[in-house]
Design an enzyme around this catalytic site. Structure first.
Site, PDB file in Angstrom:
ATOM      1  N   GLN A 256      34.131 -18.258  64.584  1.00 47.47           N
ATOM      2  CA  GLN A 256      35.015 -17.079  64.670  1.00 47.47           C
ATOM      3  C   GLN A 256      34.362 -15.994  65.526  1.00 47.47           C
ATOM      4  OE1 GLN A 256      37.465 -15.280  61.368  1.00 47.47           O
ATOM      5  NE2 GLN A 256      35.662 -14.019  61.118  1.00 47.47           N
TER       6      GLN A 256
ATOM      7  N   GLN B 188      27.590 -14.050  60.548  1.00 46.09           N
ATOM      8  CA  GLN B 188      27.209 -15.311  61.207  1.00 46.09           C
ATOM      9  C   GLN B 188      27.750 -16.534  60.453  1.00 46.09           C
ATOM     10  OE1 GLN B 188      22.995 -16.120  62.275  1.00 46.09           O
ATOM     11  NE2 GLN B 188      23.587 -18.280  61.986  1.00 46.09           N
TER      12      GLN B 188
ATOM     13  N   SER C 102      34.118 -15.674  49.840  1.00 50.13           N
ATOM     14  CA  SER C 102      35.142 -15.386  48.822  1.00 50.13           C
ATOM     15  C   SER C 102      35.631 -16.686  48.198  1.00 50.13           C
ATOM     16  CB  SER C 102      36.328 -14.645  49.449  1.00 50.13           C
ATOM     17  OG  SER C 102      35.851 -13.506  50.132  1.00 50.13           O
TER      18      SER C 102
ATOM     19  N   MET D 231      27.247 -16.718  50.872  1.00 46.60           N
ATOM     20  CA  MET D 231      28.297 -16.006  50.134  1.00 46.60           C
ATOM     21  C   MET D 231      29.629 -16.180  50.848  1.00 46.60           C
ATOM     22  SD  MET D 231      26.765 -12.644  48.500  1.00 46.60           S
ATOM     23  CE  MET D 231      25.263 -12.731  47.550  1.00 46.60           C
TER      24      MET D 231
ATOM     25  N   HIS E 130      32.307  -9.268  48.796  1.00 54.00           N
ATOM     26  CA  HIS E 130      31.029  -9.622  48.185  1.00 54.00           C
ATOM     27  C   HIS E 130      29.909  -8.996  49.013  1.00 54.00           C
ATOM     28  CE1 HIS E 130      30.898 -12.493  51.450  1.00 54.00           C
ATOM     29  NE2 HIS E 130      32.003 -13.064  51.020  1.00 54.00           N
ATOM     30  N   GLU E 131      28.678  -9.310  48.637  1.00 52.28           N
ATOM     31  CA  GLU E 131      27.514  -8.686  49.277  1.00 52.28           C
ATOM     32  C   GLU E 131      27.488  -8.946  50.798  1.00 52.28           C
ATOM     33  OE1 GLU E 131      24.578  -6.271  49.495  1.00 52.28           O
ATOM     34  OE2 GLU E 131      25.886  -6.343  47.740  1.00 52.28           O
ATOM     35  N   GLY E 132      28.043 -10.092  51.211  1.00 53.05           N
ATOM     36  CA  GLY E 132      28.104 -10.396  52.651  1.00 53.05           C
ATOM     37  C   GLY E 132      28.909  -9.325  53.388  1.00 53.05           C
ATOM     38  N   HIS E 133      30.108  -9.014  52.855  1.00 48.93           N
ATOM     39  CA  HIS E 133      30.928  -7.959  53.484  1.00 48.93           C
ATOM     40  C   HIS E 133      30.192  -6.615  53.433  1.00 48.93           C
ATOM     41  CE1 HIS E 133      34.218 -10.706  51.881  1.00 48.93           C
ATOM     42  NE2 HIS E 133      34.517 -10.642  53.156  1.00 48.93           N
TER      43      HIS E 133
END
Ligand code: PAF
Length: 282
Positions: free
Chosen positions: A153, A148, A186, A184, A34-37
């Site tokens: 993680q 973030q 998955s 966002m 998605h846009e985050g990746h």
């Protein structure tokens, strides 16, 4: 865009680039992009000569009752997005090439892995640290990019890189949000329409708690009460796993917010576990 599936070929390709003095920016993912990746990919492209992305749904980081078998997959869609983003290499290994029969080595980051999500997902960060170590050894990046949104993680990977002298720069990029503030993820694909609406309470809670702290309410009791009350307004929130303020480095819960603090939430809406966080400075 070159597609590589065999770890040994990936390793040789990376070595070739490094020998020619080219820096490698790496975005490890589990796909369903998605846009985050894609924001991580764009940042990696800006800062490096070569950009590499991996897609691998890592069985080691899922508990026995978690969503490994139903984790969203969209291999063709992902490859299209990455081709359009003009990355150089997509690494998509098989589970059998990363975890052949007899695989028995794991990476464990003590203490940090037991807090927050670690308390509810035993073994999760051991699985993450093990796969990220393997991917770092195979891809040999100069810099690696994480969101973030998965704050714990990122802290754990930074600690691992430091403790094990991996010599890789870990770049943590801002959380990308939907128009209504939902971070966002998955896993948002699991939410039905009602649950999706209810999920906006997480961002609202983080924003309003930030305002509360900035107005001078800095003791843990009042902050925790406010967050839990806010999140409980939505009957579809079936379980609040944690919602409080933490030290951004040690991830210990704070007694009072005196300088920078991490506001973090994990909850379940129906069967879907969602997390989010915000940093606040007073
Ligand atoms: O954040 C993720 O998508 C995963 O935990 C990672 C870092 C790709 C390891 O499997």
């Amino acid at each position: 865009m070159e597609l590589i599936r065999i770890p040994r070929i990936m390793q040789d390709t990376s070595r070739g680039h490094l020998l020619h003095g080219r820096g490698i920016g790496f975005v490890p993912t589990m796909g369903a992009l998605h846009e985050g990746h894609l924001s991580l990919v764009r940042r990696a492209k800006e800062e490096n000569d070569i950009t590499m992305v991996s897609i691998f749904v890592n069985p080691l980081q899922f508990g026995p009752s978690e969503d490994f078998n139903k984790y969203p997959k969209d291999t063709d869609g992902d490859a299209d997005k990455l081709r359009k983003a003009e990355i150089d290499v997509l690494f998509m290994p098989d589970a059998s090439s990363l975890y052949p029969a007899g695989f028995s080595t794991h990476v464990e980051i003590e203490k940090l892995s037991e807090k927050l999500c670690g308390a509810f997902r035993p073994g999760h960060f051991r699985g993450v640290a093990t796969i990220v170590t393997k991917l770092f050894n195979i891809v040999a990046p100069t810099r690696a990019y994480f969101g973030q949104k998965d704050y714990q993680q990122a802290v754990i990977i930074k600690k691992m890189v430091k403790d094990l002298d991996m010599g890789i720069d870990i770049v943590v990029c801002p959380t990308i949000r939907e128009h209504d503030g939902l971070a966002m993820s998955s896993r948002n694909a699991y939410l039905n329409e009602e649950e999706r609406k209810a999920a906006t309470v997480i961002n609202k809670c983080l924003v309003q708690t930030t305002e509360l702290i900035k107005s001078g309410i800095i003791d843990i009791g009042s902050i925790r009460r406010f967050m839990k009350e806010k999140l409980s307004e939505k009957p579809l929130v079936t379980e609040i796993q944690y919602a409080s303020v933490y030290d951004p480095e040690t991830l210990d819960e704070l007694e009072r917010v005196e300088k920078e603090a991490l506001l973090a939430v994990a909850l379940k809406i129906g069967g879907t576990r969602l997390i989010d966080n915000m940093l606040v400075k007073v």
